[in-house]
Design a protein around this motif. Structure first.
Motif, PDB file in Angstrom:
ATOM      1  N   ARG A 158      14.219  -8.060 -10.991  1.00  0.00           N
ATOM      2  CA  ARG A 158      13.268  -7.013 -10.597  1.00  0.00           C
ATOM      3  C   ARG A 158      12.241  -7.593  -9.637  1.00  0.00           C
ATOM      4  O   ARG A 158      11.776  -8.719  -9.818  1.00  0.00           O
ATOM      5  CB  ARG A 158      12.565  -6.450 -11.834  1.00  0.00           C
ATOM      6  CG  ARG A 158      11.536  -5.358 -11.505  1.00  0.00           C
ATOM      7  CD  ARG A 158      10.769  -4.919 -12.723  1.00  0.00           C
ATOM      8  NE  ARG A 158       9.709  -3.987 -12.379  1.00  0.00           N
ATOM      9  CZ  ARG A 158       9.777  -2.673 -12.542  1.00  0.00           C
ATOM     10  NH1 ARG A 158      10.845  -2.121 -13.083  1.00  0.00           N
ATOM     11  NH2 ARG A 158       8.765  -1.894 -12.172  1.00  0.00           N
ATOM     12  N   ILE A 159      11.869  -6.804  -8.632  1.00  0.00           N
ATOM     13  CA  ILE A 159      10.791  -7.188  -7.728  1.00  0.00           C
ATOM     14  C   ILE A 159       9.767  -6.075  -7.711  1.00  0.00           C
ATOM     15  O   ILE A 159      10.105  -4.889  -7.553  1.00  0.00           O
ATOM     16  CB  ILE A 159      11.316  -7.494  -6.303  1.00  0.00           C
ATOM     17  CG1 ILE A 159      10.154  -7.838  -5.356  1.00  0.00           C
ATOM     18  CG2 ILE A 159      12.171  -6.369  -5.741  1.00  0.00           C
ATOM     19  CD1 ILE A 159      10.595  -8.408  -4.014  1.00  0.00           C
ATOM     20  N   ASP A 160       8.518  -6.442  -7.942  1.00  0.00           N
ATOM     21  CA  ASP A 160       7.406  -5.488  -7.912  1.00  0.00           C
ATOM     22  C   ASP A 160       6.571  -5.745  -6.672  1.00  0.00           C
ATOM     23  O   ASP A 160       6.291  -6.894  -6.318  1.00  0.00           O
ATOM     24  CB  ASP A 160       6.533  -5.632  -9.157  1.00  0.00           C
ATOM     25  CG  ASP A 160       7.206  -5.102 -10.394  1.00  0.00           C
ATOM     26  OD1 ASP A 160       7.185  -3.868 -10.597  1.00  0.00           O
ATOM     27  OD2 ASP A 160       7.760  -5.900 -11.166  1.00  0.00           O
ATOM     28  N   TYR A 161       6.146  -4.644  -6.032  1.00  0.00           N
ATOM     29  CA  TYR A 161       5.329  -4.727  -4.826  1.00  0.00           C
ATOM     30  C   TYR A 161       3.968  -4.099  -5.093  1.00  0.00           C
ATOM     31  O   TYR A 161       3.873  -3.029  -5.701  1.00  0.00           O
ATOM     32  CB  TYR A 161       5.966  -3.950  -3.670  1.00  0.00           C
ATOM     33  CG  TYR A 161       7.396  -4.296  -3.347  1.00  0.00           C
ATOM     34  CD1 TYR A 161       7.708  -5.280  -2.409  1.00  0.00           C
ATOM     35  CD2 TYR A 161       8.452  -3.602  -3.941  1.00  0.00           C
ATOM     36  CE1 TYR A 161       9.027  -5.573  -2.078  1.00  0.00           C
ATOM     37  CE2 TYR A 161       9.770  -3.893  -3.621  1.00  0.00           C
ATOM     38  CZ  TYR A 161      10.050  -4.872  -2.692  1.00  0.00           C
ATOM     39  OH  TYR A 161      11.363  -5.154  -2.367  1.00  0.00           O
ATOM     40  N   LEU A 162       2.903  -4.754  -4.636  1.00  0.00           N
ATOM     41  CA  LEU A 162       1.569  -4.170  -4.631  1.00  0.00           C
ATOM     42  C   LEU A 162       1.108  -4.144  -3.186  1.00  0.00           C
ATOM     43  O   LEU A 162       0.788  -5.183  -2.597  1.00  0.00           O
ATOM     44  CB  LEU A 162       0.596  -4.977  -5.490  1.00  0.00           C
ATOM     45  CG  LEU A 162      -0.874  -4.539  -5.435  1.00  0.00           C
ATOM     46  CD1 LEU A 162      -1.035  -3.072  -5.822  1.00  0.00           C
ATOM     47  CD2 LEU A 162      -1.744  -5.432  -6.321  1.00  0.00           C
ATOM     48  N   ASP A 163       1.123  -2.943  -2.607  1.00  0.00           N
ATOM     49  CA  ASP A 163       0.767  -2.824  -1.198  1.00  0.00           C
ATOM     50  C   ASP A 163      -0.734  -3.003  -1.002  1.00  0.00           C
ATOM     51  O   ASP A 163      -1.545  -2.715  -1.897  1.00  0.00           O
ATOM     52  CB  ASP A 163       1.186  -1.447  -0.664  1.00  0.00           C
ATOM     53  CG  ASP A 163       1.231  -1.427   0.849  1.00  0.00           C
ATOM     54  OD1 ASP A 163       2.246  -1.861   1.421  1.00  0.00           O
ATOM     55  OD2 ASP A 163       0.230  -1.000   1.453  1.00  0.00           O
ATOM     56  N   ASP A 164      -1.101  -3.483   0.179  1.00  0.00           N
ATOM     57  CA  ASP A 164      -2.524  -3.655   0.487  1.00  0.00           C
ATOM     58  C   ASP A 164      -3.270  -2.325   0.485  1.00  0.00           C
ATOM     59  O   ASP A 164      -4.507  -2.310   0.378  1.00  0.00           O
ATOM     60  CB  ASP A 164      -2.694  -4.346   1.850  1.00  0.00           C
ATOM     61  CG  ASP A 164      -2.271  -5.810   1.815  1.00  0.00           C
ATOM     62  OD1 ASP A 164      -2.163  -6.375   0.712  1.00  0.00           O
ATOM     63  OD2 ASP A 164      -2.034  -6.390   2.897  1.00  0.00           O
ATOM     64  N   LEU A 165      -2.535  -1.210   0.580  1.00  0.00           N
ATOM     65  CA  LEU A 165      -3.166   0.109   0.488  1.00  0.00           C
ATOM     66  C   LEU A 165      -3.478   0.501  -0.954  1.00  0.00           C
ATOM     67  O   LEU A 165      -4.179   1.480  -1.188  1.00  0.00           O
ATOM     68  CB  LEU A 165      -2.263   1.172   1.125  1.00  0.00           C
ATOM     69  CG  LEU A 165      -2.019   1.039   2.632  1.00  0.00           C
ATOM     70  CD1 LEU A 165      -1.015   2.084   3.101  1.00  0.00           C
ATOM     71  CD2 LEU A 165      -3.336   1.186   3.401  1.00  0.00           C
ATOM     72  N   GLY A 166      -2.899  -0.243  -1.917  1.00  0.00           N
ATOM     73  CA  GLY A 166      -3.236  -0.016  -3.317  1.00  0.00           C
ATOM     74  C   GLY A 166      -2.137   0.558  -4.179  1.00  0.00           C
ATOM     75  O   GLY A 166      -2.296   0.661  -5.397  1.00  0.00           O
ATOM     76  N   PHE A 167      -0.994   0.955  -3.603  1.00  0.00           N
ATOM     77  CA  PHE A 167       0.055   1.554  -4.427  1.00  0.00           C
ATOM     78  C   PHE A 167       1.089   0.503  -4.832  1.00  0.00           C
ATOM     79  O   PHE A 167       1.259  -0.520  -4.178  1.00  0.00           O
ATOM     80  CB  PHE A 167       0.740   2.724  -3.703  1.00  0.00           C
ATOM     81  CG  PHE A 167       1.529   2.335  -2.477  1.00  0.00           C
ATOM     82  CD1 PHE A 167       2.834   1.880  -2.581  1.00  0.00           C
ATOM     83  CD2 PHE A 167       0.964   2.448  -1.213  1.00  0.00           C
ATOM     84  CE1 PHE A 167       3.565   1.531  -1.457  1.00  0.00           C
ATOM     85  CE2 PHE A 167       1.687   2.102  -0.082  1.00  0.00           C
ATOM     86  CZ  PHE A 167       2.989   1.636  -0.208  1.00  0.00           C
ATOM     87  N   TRP A 168       1.798   0.810  -5.941  1.00  0.00           N
ATOM     88  CA  TRP A 168       2.841  -0.059  -6.475  1.00  0.00           C
ATOM     89  C   TRP A 168       4.222   0.515  -6.162  1.00  0.00           C
ATOM     90  O   TRP A 168       4.404   1.728  -6.114  1.00  0.00           O
ATOM     91  CB  TRP A 168       2.709  -0.200  -7.986  1.00  0.00           C
ATOM     92  CG  TRP A 168       1.528  -1.002  -8.434  1.00  0.00           C
ATOM     93  CD1 TRP A 168       0.254  -0.552  -8.635  1.00  0.00           C
ATOM     94  CD2 TRP A 168       1.506  -2.400  -8.740  1.00  0.00           C
ATOM     95  NE1 TRP A 168      -0.564  -1.574  -9.056  1.00  0.00           N
ATOM     96  CE2 TRP A 168       0.183  -2.726  -9.133  1.00  0.00           C
ATOM     97  CE3 TRP A 168       2.460  -3.408  -8.743  1.00  0.00           C
ATOM     98  CZ2 TRP A 168      -0.203  -4.001  -9.510  1.00  0.00           C
ATOM     99  CZ3 TRP A 168       2.091  -4.689  -9.121  1.00  0.00           C
ATOM    100  CH2 TRP A 168       0.771  -4.979  -9.495  1.00  0.00           C
ATOM    101  N   ALA A 169       5.196  -0.357  -5.971  1.00  0.00           N
ATOM    102  CA  ALA A 169       6.588   0.035  -5.802  1.00  0.00           C
ATOM    103  C   ALA A 169       7.458  -1.065  -6.412  1.00  0.00           C
ATOM    104  O   ALA A 169       6.950  -2.111  -6.827  1.00  0.00           O
ATOM    105  CB  ALA A 169       6.921   0.245  -4.326  1.00  0.00           C
ATOM    106  N   TYR A 170       8.749  -0.820  -6.463  1.00  0.00           N
ATOM    107  CA  TYR A 170       9.612  -1.846  -7.043  1.00  0.00           C
ATOM    108  C   TYR A 170      10.986  -1.805  -6.404  1.00  0.00           C
ATOM    109  O   TYR A 170      11.358  -0.854  -5.704  1.00  0.00           O
ATOM    110  CB  TYR A 170       9.746  -1.657  -8.561  1.00  0.00           C
ATOM    111  CG  TYR A 170      10.899  -0.770  -8.966  1.00  0.00           C
ATOM    112  CD1 TYR A 170      12.078  -1.322  -9.467  1.00  0.00           C
ATOM    113  CD2 TYR A 170      10.826   0.619  -8.826  1.00  0.00           C
ATOM    114  CE1 TYR A 170      13.145  -0.519  -9.823  1.00  0.00           C
ATOM    115  CE2 TYR A 170      11.877   1.424  -9.173  1.00  0.00           C
ATOM    116  CZ  TYR A 170      13.044   0.853  -9.681  1.00  0.00           C
ATOM    117  OH  TYR A 170      14.098   1.654 -10.021  1.00  0.00           O
ATOM    118  N   GLY A 171      11.760  -2.860  -6.632  1.00  0.00           N
ATOM    119  CA  GLY A 171      13.139  -2.935  -6.190  1.00  0.00           C
ATOM    120  C   GLY A 171      13.946  -3.729  -7.190  1.00  0.00           C
ATOM    121  O   GLY A 171      13.414  -4.247  -8.177  1.00  0.00           O
ATOM    122  N   GLU A 172      15.250  -3.820  -6.939  1.00  0.00           N
ATOM    123  CA  GLU A 172      16.141  -4.527  -7.854  1.00  0.00           C
ATOM    124  C   GLU A 172      17.153  -5.337  -7.057  1.00  0.00           C
ATOM    125  O   GLU A 172      17.786  -4.813  -6.127  1.00  0.00           O
ATOM    126  CB  GLU A 172      16.864  -3.527  -8.755  1.00  0.00           C
ATOM    127  CG  GLU A 172      17.768  -4.166  -9.780  1.00  0.00           C
ATOM    128  CD  GLU A 172      18.497  -3.141 -10.628  1.00  0.00           C
ATOM    129  OE1 GLU A 172      19.190  -3.548 -11.574  1.00  0.00           O
ATOM    130  OE2 GLU A 172      18.381  -1.931 -10.338  1.00  0.00           O
TER     131      GLU A 172
END
Length: 251
Positions: free
Chosen positions: A221-235
């Protein structure tokens, strides 16, 4: 009936020792319990057994204990207790699942061994039993996750898995990781660069720095925290990353 501390502390200590030292893959059987499976086909049963091997439930219902000796099973006497799913499917409880296959975390054969054991008088239904775990964990007989005890007789099990610390962790040094590099989707629209210092930088449709931020990898799993403040993820799936509808490979 009043639940005393002594009652809880003395609950099946020998069985716990056997389960924790079970390196041979022996089946484990909780027997003579009331079981609320939350499965619409199986329903609820009294005087029933739940049999599991490792992380998989392999049988639910009365009479399984008769084969315990044949299978060299570890037997846990669960008389006077109710067994419920440890993960509560609120949508199913509200009647919002159309198909049985959509139900989450039921105690049906083939599902993951995640269940909670509490005294009958503290488990009128699944929500009440789960509330006991949250408000009076000392009264819980057992909490089992993927076949391994987490709580037993109201106490933490020695060697249990530790939960991740809350909060945003420091970036891991990923120098040399095969997952560092530029990942490109099939249509060459999305270019996502993962750098060794835990940062990502996306180019979308030729537009550089469309999104930038931090990322963390946990297993596949990969989690992203964008500099704009939102979270996303990938696999990660083999040599691909699946993220927000995109399928990417290293460029």
């Amino acid at each position: 009936m009043t639940i005393t501390a002594t009652d809880t502390v003395c609950w099946n200590p020998e069985a716990l020792d056997e389960i924790l030292s079970n390196d041979e893959g022996r089946p484990v059987l909780f027997t003579n319990a009331r079981i609320l499976t939350m499965d619409p086909l199986i329903g609820a049963m009294v005087g029933a057994d739940i049999l599991f091997v490792g992380s998989l439930i392999v049988g639910v219902g009365p009479g399984i204990v008769s084969a315990a000796g044949d299978d060299n099973a570890i037997v846990v006497d669960a008389s006077g207790t109710t067994v419920v799913p440890a993960v509560m499917d609120a949508i199913a409880l509200a009647g919002g699942r159309e198909h049985r296959s959509e139900y989450v975390a039921t105690l049906a054969p083939g599902n993951t061994t995640d269940f909670l054991v509490v005294p009958d008088e503290l488990a009128d239904d699944v929500p009440t039993a789960v509330a006991t775990l949250l408000t009076h964990p000392e009264r819980v007989r057992a909490l089992v996750s993927a076949g391994r005890p987490v709580l037993w007789a109201g106490s933490d099990v020695p060697g249990r898995a530790a939960a991740p610390e809350a909060g945003i962790p420091d970036a891991e040094d990923l120098t040399g990781s095969p997952r560092v590099g530029v990942w490109i989707d099939r249509n060459d629209f999305l270019h996502q660069e993962l750098t060794a210092d835990g940062r990502y930088d996306e180019t979308r449709g030729g537009r550089p720095h469309a999104y930038q931020g931090r990322y963390w990898i946990d297993g596949d799993r990969i989690d992203y925290l964008d500099d704009l403040g939102f979270w996303a993820y990938g696999e990660f799936r083999g040599d691909e990353v699946h993220h927000a509808g995109y399928v990417m490979k290293l460029g």
